[in-house]
Design an enzyme around this catalytic site. Structure first.
Site, mmCIF file in Angstrom:
data_model
loop_
_atom_site.group_PDB
_atom_site.id
_atom_site.type_symbol
_atom_site.label_atom_id
_atom_site.label_comp_id
_atom_site.label_asym_id
_atom_site.label_seq_id
_atom_site.Cartn_x
_atom_site.Cartn_y
_atom_site.Cartn_z
ATOM 1 C CE1 TYR A 236 -8.939 -4.454 1.424
ATOM 2 C CE2 TYR A 236 -8.705 -5.157 3.639
ATOM 3 C CZ TYR A 236 -8.284 -4.889 2.424
ATOM 4 O OH TYR A 236 -6.801 -5.777 2.222
ATOM 5 C CG ASP B 252 -14.316 -9.797 6.893
ATOM 6 O OD1 ASP B 252 -13.388 -9.995 7.797
ATOM 7 O OD2 ASP B 252 -13.792 -9.328 5.909
ATOM 8 C CE1 TYR C 16 -4.392 -0.833 0.151
ATOM 9 C CE2 TYR C 16 -3.426 -2.979 1.041
ATOM 10 C CZ TYR C 16 -4.412 -2.141 0.290
ATOM 11 O OH TYR C 16 -5.606 -3.105 -0.033
ATOM 12 C CE LYS D 145 -6.097 -6.177 9.461
ATOM 13 N NZ LYS D 145 -7.392 -5.933 8.432
#
Ligand SMILES: *Cc1c(COP(=O)(O)O)cnc(C)c1O
Length: 427
Positions: A136, A239, A9, A268
């Protein structure tokens, strides 16, 4: 930029030189030039318990001396089994089969494949998925298909078809939200009554859409969405790669929204930020559709590092810490709310919002969105004040590790307010 690295990114031509980090402890990053900065965003949202927590470090060390890795087909091990039991004990009712992989995008990929093949195995082909605008779900092709955005533009022709519903993002003092929610619920109801059997499932980020700007919705809305979707037999895929493990003030956002997804994706925070690991957990009903004498009904999916024992050991230690942090993650929303109150009248910000440990606001600008250069200005000013902040375009947010003290949180808000006062006014 290092001549042998390609950073994620990052547009190397215009990005500033990356800062070298020497070490880290708790919320503090120690830079190579000896500056210390507070990690206000848990390093891309993974470090739930701060950096270098000795309990997680020790668990990994002990595991490394015992069993570092083994093929996870035809073999199993205690850390994978124990972690699966712990996760199931905290997840919404009905989620009982844990499939291991090693990053959030892949957890989503597995969920989409499970949901799609579920219908094939039942001999009822369903051709597409529903998702929310602004979602996302990761950077692999399936995940990109379910989260089309600026990031996926170059690949549009290669992505499969997914249908999108508007997302009723809200903030403090929002008076129009219920109206917008009703509109979206009736769109959903209409779509599904016309052709509900087109959709294998509905994939969503419960309560907070992360990467596209910390957009938050009300739990009541999400609850209604799932009632409607499940009435038409769509599989609901939650998600929770970002929202899992206390981020929204509950163990899982699904619990706060009182929804029972058919599949959940977690990653995460799962190892407290130490090692890459993820899980896709599904209901027994889905598992049963794959349980067969017919080899064609097998889920032919797996990764070299599936259920890596070091990752599982880290996750078991992180799980204990999350359990001990319950009062902290449950209490952080009230703290954010108190610190945010004076910002409500700040001329540079609007749409202040908070869900659990996540606080966000929009910086007022003529060009909202990810490409807004205000992000860079804030990042650089933040470093000068000893803070790691990384706005998503014009969206400024905080997502601190749970170990942040009240004093440290006060430093963060003071620094952030100074930055806001000092922003270039006309943008
Ligand atoms: C970060 C994220 C992903 C992707 O996870 P990676 O580990 O970066 O591949 C998927 N979904 C959500 C909601 C995320 O925040």
């Amino acid at each position: 930029m290092h001549p042998n690295l390609w950073y994620p990114y990052t547009q190397a031509k215009t990005a500033p030189e990356p800062l070298k980090v020497k070490s880290a402890q708790g919320v503090w990053l120690q830079l190579a030039d000896d500056r210390k900065i507070i990690d206000c965003i848990s390093s891309w949202w993974v470090n739930l318990h701060g950096h270098a927590h000795p309990k997680i470090a020790e668990a990994i060390y002990q595991q490394a001396k015992t069993l570092e890795q083994v093929i996870f087909a035809g073999f199993t091990h205690d850390p994978a089994e124990q972690l699966a039991e712990k996760l199931v004990s905290k997840l919404p009712a009905g989620l009982s089969r844990v499939f291991y992989s090693d990053n959030g995008s892949t957890a989503v990929e597995v969920a989409l494949k499970m949901a799609y093949q579920y219908w094939i195995n039942l001999e009822q082909k369903r051709s597409t998925f529903l998702a929310f605008e602004g979602a996302y779900h990761g950077d692999t092709f399936g995940a990109m298909s379910a989260g089309k955005s600026l990031f996926t533009q170059a690949f549009t022709d290669l992505l499969f078809e997914v249908e999108y519903l508007p997302f009723p993002e809200t903030h403090m003092g929002d008076r129009t939200v219920m109206e917008r929610e009703q509109h979206i619920l009736s769109l959903l109801e209409k779509k599904l009554s016309q052709a509900g059997d087109r959709y294998a499932g509905f994939i969503l980020e419960p309560l907070v859409q992360g990467a596209n700007g910390m957009r938050m919705c009300r739990p009541e809305f999400l609850h209604q969405v799932c009632i409607i979707a499940q009435r038409f037999n769509l599989l609901v895929i939650a998600d929770e790669v970002m929202t899992g493990f206390g981020r929204t003030g509950e163990w899982f956002a699904c619990l706060r929204a009182k929804i029972q997804p058919d599949i959940i994706c977690l990653s995460k925070g799962i190892t407290g930020g130490f090692l890459p690991l993820s899980v896709t957990v599904c209901s027994e009903q889905i598992y049963d559709a794959f349980y067969s004498d017919n080899p064609a009904k097998t889920l032919y999916h797996g990764h070299s590092y599936a259920a890596n024992p070091l990752g599982c050991a880290a996750a078991l230690a992180a799980f204990e810490l999350t359990q001990a942090s319950e009062p902290i993650f449950r209490g952080m929303e009230a703290k954010h709310t108190e610190f945010l109150a004076p910002l409500k009248t700040h001329p540079q910000v609007e749409k202040i919002r908070v869900t659990g440990t996540i606080a966000a606001m929009d910086l007022i600008t003529h060009q909202p969105g990810y490409l807004n250069q205000i992000s860079l200005e804030v990042r650089q000013k933040a470093i000068a004040k000893g803070l790691l902040l990384r706005p998503l375009g014009n969206v400024l947010y905080l997502m601190p590790p749970y170990c942040i003290t009240d004093e440290e949180l006060a430093i963060v808000y003071q620094g952030m307010t100074d930055i806001l006062n000092d922003l270039t006014p006309s943008r």
